[in-house]
Design a protein around this motif. Structure first.
Motif, short mmCIF file in Angstrom:
data_model
loop_
_atom_site.label_atom_id
_atom_site.label_comp_id
_atom_site.label_asym_id
_atom_site.label_seq_id
_atom_site.Cartn_x
_atom_site.Cartn_y
_atom_site.Cartn_z
N ARG A 136 0.63 -1.76 0.22
CA ARG A 136 0.10 -0.10 0.54
C ARG A 136 0.67 1.68 -0.18
N GLU A 137 0.49 1.95 -0.51
CA GLU A 137 1.17 3.33 -0.91
C GLU A 137 1.52 4.11 0.27
N GLY A 138 0.50 4.49 1.35
CA GLY A 138 1.06 5.28 2.51
C GLY A 138 1.70 4.33 3.00
N TYR A 139 1.43 2.84 3.33
CA TYR A 139 3.31 1.56 4.71
C TYR A 139 4.16 2.43 3.13
N ILE A 140 4.66 2.18 2.18
CA ILE A 140 5.68 2.83 1.22
C ILE A 140 6.39 4.07 1.30
N LYS A 141 5.24 4.40 1.43
CA LYS A 141 6.15 6.22 1.64
C LYS A 141 6.20 6.52 2.80
N SER A 142 5.46 6.17 3.69
CA SER A 142 5.53 6.33 5.69
C SER A 142 7.20 5.83 6.24
N MET A 143 7.12 4.18 5.37
CA MET A 143 8.62 3.79 5.36
C MET A 143 9.80 4.98 4.52
N ALA A 144 9.38 4.92 3.66
CA ALA A 144 10.58 6.04 3.14
C ALA A 144 11.02 7.18 3.89
N ASN A 145 9.63 8.48 4.33
CA ASN A 145 9.77 9.14 4.89
C ASN A 145 10.67 8.86 6.15
N LEU A 146 10.39 8.01 6.94
CA LEU A 146 11.23 7.30 8.17
C LEU A 146 13.13 7.24 7.80
N ILE A 147 12.79 6.53 6.59
CA ILE A 147 14.67 6.04 6.06
C ILE A 147 15.52 6.98 6.14
N GLU A 148 14.16 7.85 5.03
CA GLU A 148 15.05 9.37 4.91
C GLU A 148 15.07 10.82 5.25
N LYS A 149 14.66 10.32 6.30
CA LYS A 149 14.53 11.07 7.80
C LYS A 149 16.09 10.77 8.79
N GLU A 150 16.33 9.52 8.82
CA GLU A 150 17.50 9.06 9.67
C GLU A 150 18.93 9.32 8.32
N LEU A 151 18.57 8.71 7.36
CA LEU A 151 19.40 8.83 6.55
C LEU A 151 20.10 10.48 7.02
N GLN A 152 19.35 11.11 7.28
CA GLN A 152 20.21 12.63 7.04
C GLN A 152 20.84 12.77 8.15
N LYS A 153 20.60 11.94 9.49
CA LYS A 153 21.42 12.34 10.87
C LYS A 153 22.89 11.62 10.75
N PHE A 154 23.14 10.94 9.22
CA PHE A 154 24.99 10.72 8.96
C PHE A 154 25.42 11.51 8.75
#
Length: 514
Positions: free
Chosen positions: A265-283
């Motif tokens: 489902r789109e909402g699940y996929i985009k929510s996971m991508a949002n969290l990954i993108e956010k955490e990557l910025q901490k590196f």
């Protein structure tokens, strides 16, 4: 390092092709998958059954060939049509909502809330035949054996739960998800009640069902909180529901449907991508970080012998998330591995711990762990990933470690779950057959029903996640000697259980049997 799937030295085993059903998914868009695809309503009633006397939706059979991932970046190429998007506007729910009492049952594993709960929780877990399977002759030992194992494992398990605050937060988080889902449904003009049913701890599924009956629910949507379907998670919960529904006249007549998996489902996929993108910025150097998807494992035999679609759904899920990240110009290298194996049997590979060590040897310095099969924080994320795997990663030469949080109550995720429920409502009770037939099979037609039937027909031949013994014919004298020894152990254990006396009691190992 090139972006794409990183291969661990512990690669997946290839096997011959097989054909097996795929749980239906609610969709307003076509999708290309490796399983049979329902061509009519995707969410179907638990009370449906394959029968010559009823109309059934047409299915198309596909042959699925398991492959090694060593030569491809993606095992399951996914095009744009594979992502399931919401289409609630096109569905009229007015009559359903106005005339019926709508309920949503969320299914989850459950977890001990205090240290005192750990041993009885483990007992419930190991008393499940889907966790430990005994030969038919010895099935009467299921509960005594579960008691024995739970008592032995409780001290170590308590240490783990003590390290994360003295208990699992799973119930609290699931209750919060249920409340947010209820609010979202009401905001979308669907005044539904949402219930939580846990498989191995309070509130048990049986408790949730009793409340559903007291509230007079007439239409029920069953929604396992496992994004990907597995016979050991969603399947076990559905089998329990089947046994509850079969002998209850109210439940047999209640219209209901199941959403077996919703990883696409789109909402699940985009929510996971949002969290990954956010955490990557901490590196410091986000583009150099390897995205490490860690999924809960299942025994390999479930996939290769019973046709469990879990592995294929997991790989497709990862591909969908990576596609979404690539749309955002995030092209990090990534890999998928499986954690939480128990016992000596072979589980899905590559294993998470082996893969972490392998990545360290390859010179990876930044790793972002993604708990891909979990939507709530619990022991496997807070202790296994955050403590054990982080420590292993640092020891293996990985200098920078990060972890994506579980989805919890992410607004987009919750809203999309609400859309999934709404999209299923027109199909609640659709094509339900007679009560007599309904008592025989209470899982979705043409999908989970067939999958569970296939699994059940092979259950005695599959190795259990916790192997108690191997029982088969052989000319080896050593095997016969071992068989005799294990039979003696079983006899001693039976005497301990029935008499309350023996060396295990004297040593304090089985104090709960007094």
């Amino acid at each position: 390092m090139r972006s794409g799937r990183i291969q661990s030295s512990a690669s997946c085993s290839a096997s011959s092709s097989s054909t097996f059903p795929h749980p239906p998914c609610l969709s307003s868009a076509s999708r290309h998958c490796k399983f049979p695809r329902l061509l009519s309503p995707r969410a179907l009633s638990l009370s449906q059954r394959v029968s010559r006397n009823c109309l059934v939706p047409e299915t198309t059979q596909f042959s699925f060939s398991k492959q090694s991932s060593t030569n491809k970046k993606r095992l399951f190429p996914v095009n744009v049509g594979a992502l399931v998007t919401s289409n609630t506007e096109a569905i009229s729910t007015g009559p359903l909502v106005a005339e019926e009492k709508i309920g949503v049952l969320l299914l989850n594993l459950g977890g001990p809330e205090t240290l005192d709960d750990v041993q009885p929780f483990l007992f419930n877990l190991f008393a499940d035949p889907d966790i430990i399977r005994l030969p038919r002759l010895f099935q009467f030992l299921q509960k005594p054996l579960a008691q024995f194992i739970s008592v032995l494992r409780a001290p170590k398990s308590k240490e783990g739960y003590a390290s994360i605050g003295g208990g699992s937060p799973l119930r609290r988080i699931t209750d919060d998800q249920a409340e947010e889902l209820r609010k979202s449904l009401w905001a979308k003009d669907v005044p539904a009640k949402v219930y939580v049913g846990m498989r191995y701890w309070h509130p048990f599924t049986e408790e949730a069902i009793e409340q559903i009956k007291r509230d007079g629910i007439t239409k029920l949507v069953v929604l396992p909180l496992y994004p990907q379907f597995s016979i050991s998670t969603s399947g076990s919960s559905l089998r329990l529901l089947e046994s509850i529904f079969r002998d209850d006249e109210y439940l047999v007549n209640m219209q209901h449907t199941v959403i077996p998996s919703w990883y696409q489902r789109e909402g699940y996929i985009k929510s996971m991508a949002n969290l990954i993108e956010k955490e990557l910025q901490k590196f410091d150097r986000p583009e150099k970080v390897v995205i490490f998807f860690s999924a809960h494992g299942v025994p390999l035999a479930y996939v290769e012998e019973a046709g469990d679609p879990y592995k294929a759904e997991m790989e497709e899920c990862v591909d969908l998330i990576i596609e979404e990240l690539e749309k955002r110009k995030i092209t990090n290298a990534y890999t998928l591995a499986y954690q939480s194996r128990v016992g000596p049997v072979e589980w899905l590979k590559p294993y998470t711990d082996d893969t972490i060590v392998d990545l360290g040897r390859k010179g990876v310095k930044g790793l972002l762990a993604v708990p891909i099969s979990f939507v709530s924080e619990h022991i496997e994320t807070l202790e296994e990933i955050d403590v054990e795997y982080k420590e292993l990663a640092l020891e293996s030469g990985i200098q920078n470690w990060g972890r994506v949080p579980a989805l919890g109550c992410e607004p987009m995720f919750i809203s999309d779950l609400a859309d999934a429920v709404i999209e299923s409502l027109p199909y609640v009770g659709a094509m339900a057959v007679s009560n007599l037939e309904a008592r025989q099979s209470l899982v979705p037609l043409g999908s989970v029903e067939e999958l569970l039937a296939t699994y059940d027909s092979q259950r005695r031949e599959l190795p259990a996640p916790v192997t108690v013994w191997e029982w088969g014919w052989t000319k080896s004298a050593e095997t016969w000697n071992g068989r005799a020894a294990m039979l003696a152990v079983l006899v001693l254990l039976l005497l301990e259980v029935t008499t309350g006396e023996g060396f295990l009691h004297q040593w304090g190992i089985l104090p709960l049997f007094h």
